[in-house]
Structure formats: C-alpha cells, structure tokens
Design a protein around this motif. Structure first.
Motif, PDB file in Angstrom:
ATOM      1  N   SER A   1     -52.502  14.268 -23.876  1.00 14.19           N
ATOM      2  CA  SER A   1     -53.354  13.298 -23.172  1.00 14.19           C
ATOM      3  C   SER A   1     -53.798  12.138 -24.050  1.00 14.19           C
ATOM      4  CB  SER A   1     -54.589  14.007 -22.629  1.00 14.19           C
ATOM      5  OG  SER A   1     -55.488  13.075 -22.063  1.00 14.19           O
TER       6      SER A   1
ATOM      7  N   TYR B   1     -40.513  23.501 -22.706  1.00  9.01           N
ATOM      8  CA  TYR B   1     -39.745  23.157 -21.504  1.00  9.01           C
ATOM      9  C   TYR B   1     -38.400  23.878 -21.439  1.00  9.01           C
ATOM     10  CZ  TYR B   1     -42.649  19.521 -19.432  1.00  9.01           C
ATOM     11  OH  TYR B   1     -43.645  18.863 -18.771  1.00  9.01           O
TER      12      TYR B   1
ATOM     13  N   ASP C   1     -43.805  19.514 -11.770  1.00  9.64           N
ATOM     14  CA  ASP C   1     -42.699  19.372 -12.719  1.00  9.64           C
ATOM     15  C   ASP C   1     -42.409  20.729 -13.364  1.00  9.64           C
ATOM     16  OD1 ASP C   1     -40.820  18.107 -14.316  1.00  9.64           O
ATOM     17  OD2 ASP C   1     -42.279  17.466 -15.814  1.00  9.64           O
TER      18      ASP C   1
ATOM     19  N   ALA D   1     -52.377  11.161 -10.708  1.00  7.35           N
ATOM     20  CA  ALA D   1     -52.971  12.126 -11.637  1.00  7.35           C
ATOM     21  C   ALA D   1     -54.492  12.071 -11.574  1.00  7.35           C
ATOM     22  CB  ALA D   1     -52.494  11.835 -13.055  1.00  7.35           C
TER      23      ALA D   1
ATOM     24  N   THR E   1     -48.700  16.082 -10.750  1.00  6.58           N
ATOM     25  CA  THR E   1     -47.659  15.387 -11.511  1.00  6.58           C
ATOM     26  C   THR E   1     -47.134  16.205 -12.688  1.00  6.58           C
ATOM     27  OG1 THR E   1     -49.350  14.225 -12.784  1.00  6.58           O
ATOM     28  CG2 THR E   1     -48.447  13.072 -10.877  1.00  6.58           C
ATOM     29  N   ASN E   2     -47.948  17.089 -13.227  1.00  9.60           N
ATOM     30  CA  ASN E   2     -47.468  17.964 -14.300  1.00  9.60           C
ATOM     31  C   ASN E   2     -47.131  19.348 -13.753  1.00  9.60           C
ATOM     32  OD1 ASN E   2     -48.848  19.486 -17.278  1.00  9.60           O
ATOM     33  ND2 ASN E   2     -46.804  18.638 -17.018  1.00  9.60           N
TER      34      ASN E   2
ATOM     35  N   GLN F   1     -53.308  19.143 -18.490  1.00  8.24           N
ATOM     36  CA  GLN F   1     -51.849  19.029 -18.590  1.00  8.24           C
ATOM     37  C   GLN F   1     -51.352  19.821 -19.795  1.00  8.24           C
ATOM     38  OE1 GLN F   1     -50.264  15.080 -19.761  1.00  8.24           O
ATOM     39  NE2 GLN F   1     -52.392  14.502 -20.080  1.00  8.24           N
ATOM     40  N   ARG F   2     -50.111  20.274 -19.668  1.00 10.27           N
ATOM     41  CA  ARG F   2     -49.522  21.112 -20.702  1.00 10.27           C
ATOM     42  C   ARG F   2     -48.784  20.251 -21.729  1.00 10.27           C
ATOM     43  NH1 ARG F   2     -48.926  26.333 -18.710  1.00 10.27           N
ATOM     44  NH2 ARG F   2     -49.182  26.881 -20.904  1.00 10.27           N
TER      45      ARG F   2
ATOM     46  N   ASN G   1     -55.530  15.734 -15.784  1.00 13.12           N
ATOM     47  CA  ASN G   1     -55.148  15.120 -17.058  1.00 13.12           C
ATOM     48  C   ASN G   1     -55.605  16.006 -18.212  1.00 13.12           C
ATOM     49  OD1 ASN G   1     -55.300  13.500 -19.471  1.00 13.12           O
ATOM     50  ND2 ASN G   1     -54.980  11.683 -18.219  1.00 13.12           N
TER      51      ASN G   1
ATOM     52  N   ARG H   1     -45.871  18.663 -24.134  1.00 15.76           N
ATOM     53  CA  ARG H   1     -44.490  18.221 -23.887  1.00 15.76           C
ATOM     54  C   ARG H   1     -43.557  18.697 -24.996  1.00 15.76           C
ATOM     55  NH1 ARG H   1     -48.017  16.541 -19.995  1.00 15.76           N
ATOM     56  NH2 ARG H   1     -46.892  15.514 -18.301  1.00 15.76           N
TER      57      ARG H   1
END
Lengths: 185, 327
Positions: free
Chosen positions: B162, B122, B35, B106, B31-32, B114-115, B111, B117
């Motif tokens: 997270s 981005y 993306d 996920a 999911t991450n 994850q990177r 989790n 945001r």
C-alpha cells in the motif's frame, strides 16, 4: 463457468442466482453463478462483446466500463454486486451512425492499430474527463490542493496509465483525447 | 475460482455476524480479493458484500481531525478538499498508487487489507509460508528484488504494497474496528499490521469477523507534507521504495518530523530512528544523511534487493531536502 463441477468445494453447489442489471439504460435479467465477473456477464451472457477481456486481472484496462459514471475494471468485480447500478459500456456511448465525440476523435487520429484496447481506452477517457472536470488531482498534478486542473499531455498520460496499448498507439490516443479537451471536436 | 455463496450486508452489525462463520470473508471493492480468488489463493466459501454499507462518509471531528469511512473509495478520499488541503501527503500517496479505475473501486478498508505482491505468493507451484504455512519461503534465495529490507524473518520477506497506508502511518492514523461481538475498538495503524515472524499468514491484529469501519486521522501535524515513490515505471506500478515525510523547520532548525516508508517491510514502516535524528537538528545535508543512516541501520538485503537499502536512504534524503526547502 457455471457448468463446471467443482470437487474442491463440493459442499457448495454452484448455485445460480437471479439478478437484474441496468446496462446502457436497459434492464437485463440474468441467472448467474455468483462467481461471474461483470465482464463475463457482459460478454458471455449478454453478448455485449465491445468490452474486451485482456489480462482478466486488472492490469490492462481493456475491460473498462462506467458504473454510475465512474470508470472501473469490469474483470475485478462480480456481476451480482451491481444490481441497482447504472452500467454503461462502449455500446452505450455511441453507435456506428452516431459516434461519441471520443470515438470520432479516435477514428480521426488513428488512435489504435489492432483496436483491442480501444473500447477500454474510450470508456476510461470518458471517466477520466469527468474526474478532471470535477477537479480531481493526479500524480502529475503539481499542487493537489488546487481546485481545478489543466489536462496537459503529462496529465492525460498519467490519468490514462491504467489502460495499456500493446500496439503502443499512445501518441495518437493522447492526441484524440486532447482534441476533446481543447474543444476541437 | 471456487464456488461460494454471496450476500449483501444490510447493516454493519449483520455484516460482522455473517462474516464470523468459518470460510466467510468480506468483499468491498474486490480489486485484490477477486484477483486472488481467480488464482485460488483466496478460497472463501461465503462472501459478505459490505460495499453498500453507509460507511463512505468523510467527517470532521471536533478535535480538528478527520474520520474516513472504511467504504470510501480511494479516489473519493484523494479528491476530498479537506484531505487535499490539510493532509496532502494522503492525497499524494493515493494518486501515486494503482490506476484511476482501481482507485474508483478500491475501498479504504480494503486498501489496508490488500495482500503482498510477492511473486511467490502468487505462484501456487512455489513454496510460500504466507499462502501455505510451513511450505517455506521461495523468495529467500530466490528472485527477491522487490522484497523487504526491514523487519523480515526467515519465514517471509514479503512487503506490504500500500501507498495509502504509508501516508496514514506518518499521520498517526487510528483504525476503528467493529467486532463480531458488536463492540467497537480502536487500534493505532502502526500496531494494526504485524511483522511476519513465524506466522506470516497472520497479517493484522483483526479478530475473526472483525470489520474496519473507519480510519481516524488526528489533526494535521505541523510542517510540509510530501510523498515520494520510486518504482520501475513512471505510473501504475508498486513502490520499490516510498517515503512519506512531514517536516517542519524554523530558522533552519527542524522542529517536527514524521517519516514513514513503503516497499521496505511487511507493514508500512514508521521511521522513528530517522525522526529522532532530525528533530532539533539543523536542516542540512549532514542531518539528512544521519537520518537516512539511522533509518536503515538495521536493514538487511537478501541479494537482489540489496540496492533498496541505498535507494531508500537516497529517497529519504531527497524528500527531506525538498520538505525543508525555503521554509
């Protein structure tokens, strides 16, 4: 996508791979670039265009489908990862002559304007109702240790927050889901 | 998305061997990662699918703790009866994060990995030391409303997104890792993520090819467990600030306290200063204020995110007041 010549990773030819997916009870054989999302495989390769592409980044929920009876975003998963899974799309839930109860409730409650988010909303609601039936708590649940949950309007709104409706048909979407929860359909 | 080759790992040992080669990456929920691959921020040349490895179980440990397989879905952990009754802070944090669809996909391990945001991470047109080491930090002097107030550096002020990891940090979780050399080791979650320093692109202590196999929770600590998350919309948004608190009080005196924060730093942040300011003190307004001041004494705002310092203090205060109510 598979026809694009990528000069950046030119050492890896965009090789296709053969897979079989079980969608709405039917086994479908496909030859795909491994980069293909499940969403693109459904829409572009299998022409099951009921599943919609909104943001393509897991932020809108328009692409929601059911994998082994659980709702997921089909844009954020690769088709090659879903061999041996049971995939259900909006086309597998009902048909114009035999609507799924949630589809009928959405029609009756006028739970949409443009309709683009609707297949995702309905697939998500099917998954959400199963989660609630299994007693899963949500952010709106007062006591997460409780074994069962009552789907109040607040609970439904929280549990459906992964599905955005740009027309803001939310009141009628909630009403349609409540019709099912409260046994009116 | 750049081309890659794909394989489905058949067992954990084969997975770490396959992921040890240059350009290889594990994929689980995706999911991450997917993306970021669409945006070509992540550019693996080989994906090792570990989502079907038999690492989904949640097992009771002899010491009264719980071992959560790294491939367990976030939703399965949140719904697990043992987690809900003995580690409610973990369920509360999990259901405060993402959406139903994302939680179903996920994994626990993903989790943790994850990177950030950070919008500049981005934005491939912007400088970002995390994405492109040496290219600068656009958030410093830029639009930094969501950024870190603790533990940041001049190279990076990004936060870890997270919720789950914040609760696990308060629970003193250990991370179980399988190395490319096939050896297992355990790392405390507080030591798993790194502060940015001069190398914000190196986010954890993971070695090449190493895979998270489980999260181990020690027996639940005494006290009421709460998770409070403050965000820009009521649901499906990352935290501006979040607090995990586990607090026990007897006859008006705090006997045990665990505090962790989300949204404030490059890693889930354990509030050891706040804990020291709580234990042995009366459960009172003055104590909660002192704990909040202690927790954020070293906090630094970068302009747009200055409000987070006060917001974090108030969020902690409110959580402590609730945790010690009628106890």
């Amino acid at each position: 996508m598979s026809n694009v010549v990528d000069t950046k990773n030119a050492d890896i030819a965009a090789k296709t791979t053969q897979i079989a997916l079980t969608i709405n009870g039917h086994v479908r054989r496909l030859e795909l670039d491994p980069r293909t999302s499940l969403l693109d495989a459904l829409r572009e390769d299998l022409h099951l265009t009921g599943t919609k592409k909104g943001c393509d980044h897991g932020q809108c929920g328009a692409c929601t489908v059911l994998i082994n009876a659980r709702r997921i975003n089909s844009c954020l998963t690769l088709a090659v990862m879903h061999e041996d899974d049971d995939i259900v799309t909006i086309e597998g839930l009902g048909s114009p002559g035999a609507l799924h109860p949630l589809q009928a409730a959405f029609v009756e409650r006028d739970a949409f304007q443009c309709g683009y988010c609707t297949p995702g909303q309905i697939c998500s609601a099917v998954g959400m109702l199963a989660e609630a039936k299994a007693g899963w708590p949500s952010h709106a649940t007062a006591d997460v240790a409780a074994q069962s949950t009552t789907l109040t309007e607040t609970e439904i709104r929280e549990r459906m927050s992964g599905n955005i409706c740009r027309c803001a048909a939310y009141p009628n979407i909630v009403a349609a889901i409540r019709d099912i929860v409260e046994g009116r359909r | 998305m750049r081309p890659f080759t794909y394989e489905r790992a058949t067992d954990a040992r084969a997975a770490v061997a396959a992921a040890s080669s240059a350009g290889a990456k594990f994929i689980s929920g995706g999911t991450n990662l997917l993306d970021l691959m669409k945006l070509e921020i992540e550019r693996p040349t080989h994906l090792v699918d570990i989502s079907r490895l038999p690492l989904k179980d949640i097992e009771e440990l002899q010491d009264g703790g719980l071992r959560i397989g790294a491939q367990a879905a976030n939703s399965d952990v949140a719904a697990d009866h043992r987690v809900r009754t003995r580690y409610p802070v973990l369920t509360l944090a999990l259901v405060a994060g993402a959406s139903g669809q994302l939680r179903n996909k996920a994994s626990v391990g993903g989790n943790l990995l994850q990177r950030t945001r950070c919008p500049y991470f981005y934005d491939t047109a912007a400088g970002c030391n995390k994405r492109e080491p040496g290219s600068g930090c656009s958030a410093i002097g830029g639009f930094n409303r969501i950024h870190a107030i603790l533990g940041a550096s001049d190279a990076c002020i990004a936060t870890h997104p997270s919720d789950m990891a914040v609760a696990m940090t308060a629970l003193d979780a250990q991370i179980e890792l399988l190395g490319a050399d096939q050896t297992l080791r355990r790392v405390a979650l507080v030591d798993f993520h790194r502060l940015p320093g001069n190398t914000p692109h190196i986010e954890t202590v993971l070695r090449p090819g190493e895979m998270i196999t489980a999260v181990v929770l020690p027996p639940p600590p005494p006290g009421r467990q709460l998770y409070r998350k403050v965000r820009d919309r009521a649901s499906y948004a990352f935290a501006l600030v979040s607090v995990a608190a586990i607090v026990a009080a007897e006859r008006g005196t705090i006997t045990a306290a665990r505090v962790a924060f989300g949204g404030v730093a490059h890693k889930p942040w354990r509030g050891t200063e706040a804990e020291a300011a709580l234990i042995g003190r009366p459960a009172s307004d003055a104590t909660f204020r002192a704990a909040a001041d202690a927790a954020f004494a070293q906090a630094v705002g970068r302009g747009h995110n200055d409000f987070k310092i006060e917001l974090a203090k108030r969020t902690l205060y409110r959580t402590l007041a609730q945790a010690t109510q009628a106890q």
